[in-house]
Design a protein around this motif. Structure first.
Motif: not given
Length: 265
Positions: A176-199
């Motif tokens: 819904n919006e154009s992207i182009k060279p030299n443009m800054n884009i807010g960015f973040h990554l996250m991992i969900n790591d489950m263990v026994e006991g639904n934690t």
């Protein structure tokens, strides 16, 4: 009077500067670096195409709660120079767990990717997720699943098992919006790591607590990367020998022609 004008001018400049920071708040976060463009075809199958090795690398290893199971992630980012961003993430996880019964998409091993294309924290950020079941989800004010996600630029996704965990792959189109060279884009990554006991344990690419105004940012580069051109196959011994034979034959014919001309004289 001059002192008063100077003071007012300085205050005005500071006000403009503060406003500018508020408009592009994410730029006060982590500068992840430049994302190179590529014309190479990327197959979205959860397996790493060679071209990803030339992409921007981002680590996912900041425990959200301080506690850790040792799970980490390594992301590679590219874009096509036009409208699509590719992200491949390898997750090292000692115990990959599937919770098929949970109603919550985040309560299974998964990777989430947050984008703020405007980088102005002006609207709800885009939140994309791929879980170990190869289920895609998108969230703004409610959760969308699999093909419903395509309305929000989630073009394609995949997951695969690895020797020490799993890998996911995102293909995300700016919908819904154009992207182009030299443009800054807010960015973040996250991992969900489950263990026994639904934690659930969570790991971030930086300590922003999934708050858009604290996101880091990537910069789309105009520089292009490509795989090395394939080397031409070396001539086989038989081919080389045949070439030598042809060359000798040509010399013999030429020598014969010279002798014939001398005899005619």
């Amino acid at each position: 009077m001059k002192k008063f004008v100077s003071t007012m001018l300085l205050a005005s400049m500071l006000s403009v500067s503060a406003f500018g920071m508020a408009v592009s708040a994410a730029e006060s976060g982590t500068a992840y670096g430049k994302v190179p463009a590529t014309d190479e075809k990327i197959t979205v199958d959860g397996k790493k195409d060679d071209i990803y090795d030339k992409g921007l690398s981002v680590k996912i290893d900041v425990p959200v709660s301080g506690a850790s199971t040792g799970t980490t992630g390594d992301a590679k980012i590219l874009w096509n120079g036009d409208n699509t961003i590719y992200v491949y993430v390898e997750v090292k996880d000692k115990e990959v767990i599937k919770y098929d019964g949970t109603p919550n998409a985040w309560e299974t091993d998964s990777v989430e990717l947050f984008l703020d294309y405007s980088n102005k924290v002006a609207r709800t950020r885009d939140q994309y997720r791929i879980d170990i079941r190869n289920q895609a989800t998108y969230y703004d004010t409610k959760t969308y699943t699999n093909d419903e996600c395509k309305a929000f630029g989630f073009e394609n996704w995949a997951v695969s098992d690895t020797a020490d965990g799993y890998a996911v792959e995102f293909e995300l189109k700016a919908y819904n919006e154009s992207i182009k060279p030299n443009m800054n884009i807010g960015f973040h990554l996250m991992i969900n790591d489950m263990v026994e006991g639904n934690t659930r344990y969570m790991y971030d690419s930086d300590a922003c607590s999934n708050n858009p105004d604290k996101f880091g940012y990537i910069t789309l580069s105009a520089d292009k990367v490509a795989n090395p051109a394939p080397e031409a196959p070396a001539a086989s011994a038989s081919t080389a020998d045949m070439g030598a034979v042809i060359s000798l034959a040509a010399l013999a014919v030429s020598a014969g022609a010279i002798v014939a001309l001398k005899k005619r004289k």
